[in-house]
Design a protein around this motif. Structure first.
Motif, PDB file in Angstrom:
ATOM      1  N   ILE A  98       0.856  -1.185   0.000  1.00 23.36           N
ATOM      2  CA  ILE A  98       0.000   0.000   0.000  1.00 23.36           C
ATOM      3  C   ILE A  98       0.894   1.238   0.000  1.00 23.36           C
ATOM      4  CG2 ILE A  98      -1.782   1.286   1.247  1.00 23.36           C
ATOM      5  CD1 ILE A  98      -2.771  -1.316   0.111  1.00 23.36           C
ATOM      6  N   LYS A  99       0.803   2.040  -1.044  1.00 22.01           N
ATOM      7  CA  LYS A  99       1.693   3.181  -1.222  1.00 22.01           C
ATOM      8  C   LYS A  99       0.937   4.502  -1.066  1.00 22.01           C
ATOM      9  CE  LYS A  99       5.242   0.619  -2.142  1.00 22.01           C
ATOM     10  NZ  LYS A  99       6.361   0.514  -1.152  1.00 22.01           N
ATOM     11  N   ALA A 100       1.646   5.492  -0.520  1.00 19.29           N
ATOM     12  CA  ALA A 100       1.048   6.808  -0.308  1.00 19.29           C
ATOM     13  C   ALA A 100       0.562   7.421  -1.619  1.00 19.29           C
ATOM     14  CB  ALA A 100       2.048   7.737   0.373  1.00 19.29           C
ATOM     15  N   ALA A 101       1.345   7.252  -2.680  1.00 23.36           N
ATOM     16  CA  ALA A 101       0.979   7.827  -3.972  1.00 23.36           C
ATOM     17  C   ALA A 101      -0.364   7.300  -4.460  1.00 23.36           C
ATOM     18  CB  ALA A 101       2.066   7.542  -4.997  1.00 23.36           C
ATOM     19  N   GLU A 102      -0.615   6.028  -4.243  1.00 22.29           N
ATOM     20  CA  GLU A 102      -1.885   5.435  -4.667  1.00 22.29           C
ATOM     21  C   GLU A 102      -3.037   5.955  -3.798  1.00 22.29           C
ATOM     22  OE1 GLU A 102      -1.201   1.286  -4.425  1.00 22.29           O
ATOM     23  OE2 GLU A 102       0.133   1.221  -6.176  1.00 22.29           O
ATOM     24  N   LEU A 103      -2.785   6.079  -2.488  1.00 21.77           N
ATOM     25  CA  LEU A 103      -3.815   6.575  -1.591  1.00 21.77           C
ATOM     26  C   LEU A 103      -4.151   8.033  -1.913  1.00 21.77           C
ATOM     27  CD1 LEU A 103      -2.458   4.999   1.724  1.00 21.77           C
ATOM     28  CD2 LEU A 103      -4.454   4.252   0.424  1.00 21.77           C
ATOM     29  N   CYS A 104      -3.159   8.773  -2.347  1.00 20.49           N
ATOM     30  CA  CYS A 104      -3.414  10.173  -2.729  1.00 20.49           C
ATOM     31  C   CYS A 104      -4.316  10.259  -3.955  1.00 20.49           C
ATOM     32  CB  CYS A 104      -2.094  10.891  -2.999  1.00 20.49           C
ATOM     33  SG  CYS A 104      -1.181  11.364  -1.507  1.00 20.49           S
ATOM     34  N   GLN A 105      -4.358   9.204  -4.735  1.00 21.43           N
ATOM     35  CA  GLN A 105      -5.229   9.165  -5.908  1.00 21.43           C
ATOM     36  C   GLN A 105      -6.639   8.730  -5.553  1.00 21.43           C
ATOM     37  OE1 GLN A 105      -4.324  10.262  -8.973  1.00 21.43           O
ATOM     38  NE2 GLN A 105      -2.375  10.827  -8.023  1.00 21.43           N
ATOM     39  N   GLY A 106      -6.827   8.356  -4.273  1.00 23.88           N
ATOM     40  CA  GLY A 106      -8.156   7.943  -3.830  1.00 23.88           C
ATOM     41  C   GLY A 106      -8.429   6.485  -4.076  1.00 23.88           C
TER      42      GLY A 106
END
Length: 294
Positions: A286-294
């Protein structure tokens, strides 16, 4: 003695200008931030004085999951002094933008809106709903589905909370759900046996369990998170927040976080503050960049 500063919501007045300035900062400034930190052996963290995330201990020092994680990350690099800034939760990001703190270390969840203002480290915790039950978990509650399957179970939850909504979305009838104004009221109802279980955030549950007067309740373990219609578990992923210009400092921390995950340091700090490494450690995938994309 630690150096303490108390900030209020007034920081938000200049947040937009400060944020714009930080976004336009050069790469050279970002490098200077981490270099200055290592040279001065000092870093400043902001937190909201909320257990178990970060709070002022009886000895006057900052304690809690994220302050301990910051210490463990940077002490091997020679950073010996951590200056502490207590702020209202809503003032933490403005304080970061205004350069009053170097890092926000207060259980901040990664979401697209916040990603427009700060950059996040990789997540350390995956925080979902926690359920408090009577000692021994006599009704064998390990998921919202268990409550749905037993119409005699009485569930309590905070009025308007995401945890309560998750329980309702999972299919628990409103006739089995009692709403309370706050966590304290719901816990009192549980101890008085007016409800059989109470849903709340993991952070709130851990804080409740620290009370020495609560001896007849426990956390339902394991507890399966609610799966949303999109197939994803209803989880918030917590991380440290940095100024957008401080990519080098963020990357330095991410490297240390990976090392602490591998050597067991992260798990030990989690256990110290009531988090379960098997249930709440954020998966490396689980990566921050992906979470930032929602």
């Amino acid at each position: 003695m630690p150096s303490w500063t108390l900030l209020t919501g007034r920081l938000a007045l200049g947040a937009s200008l400060a944020l714009a300035t930080s976004v336009l900062a050069s790469t050279a400034f970002a490098q200077a931030t981490s270099e200055t930190m290592l040279k001065d052996r000092k870093i400043t963290i902001g937190f909201a004085n909320q257990a178990p995330w970060g709070f002022k201990g009886e000895d006057g020092e900052a304690t809690g999951f994220h302050p301990d994680l910051v210490r463990a990350a940077f002490k091997p690099l020679g950073v010996e002094k951590i200056e502490l800034v207590i702020a209202e939760f809503g003032a933490l990001i403005p304080a970061l933008a205004a350069k009053r703190v170097d890092i926000v270390a207060s259980g901040l969840a990664i979401n697209p809106q916040r990603c427009k203002q700060v950059i996040f480290s990789e997540p350390d915790l995956a925080v979902g709903d926690g359920v408090l039950v009577a000692k021994g978990n006599p009704l064998n509650i390990h998921s919202y589905a268990d409550v749905v399957a037993n119409s005699q179970i009485r569930m309590g939850g905070g009025r308007g909370s995401s945890n309560t909504q998750n329980a309702l979305d999972a299919g628990i009838p409103s006739s089995q759900m009692t709403l309370f104004q706050d966590v304290g009221a719901s816990v009192s109802a549980l101890t008085a046996k007016r409800v059989d279980a109470v849903t709340m955030s993991i952070g709130s549950l851990i804080a409740v369990m620290q009370s020495p007067n609560l001896k007849d309740v426990e956390r339902a373990m394991p507890f399966k998170p609610f799966i949303k219609p999109n197939g994803q578990p209803a989880l918030n992923y917590a991380a440290l927040a940095f100024r957008p210009a401080d990519t080098e400092l963020r990357d330095l921390y991410n490297k240390r976080l990976a090392e602490m995950r591998n050597d067991g340091t992260l798990a030990k700090i989690m256990e110290k503050y009531g988090f379960s490494p098997t249930a709440e450690m954020a998966p490396p995938a689980i990566k921050a960049a992906e979470l930032c994309q929602g």
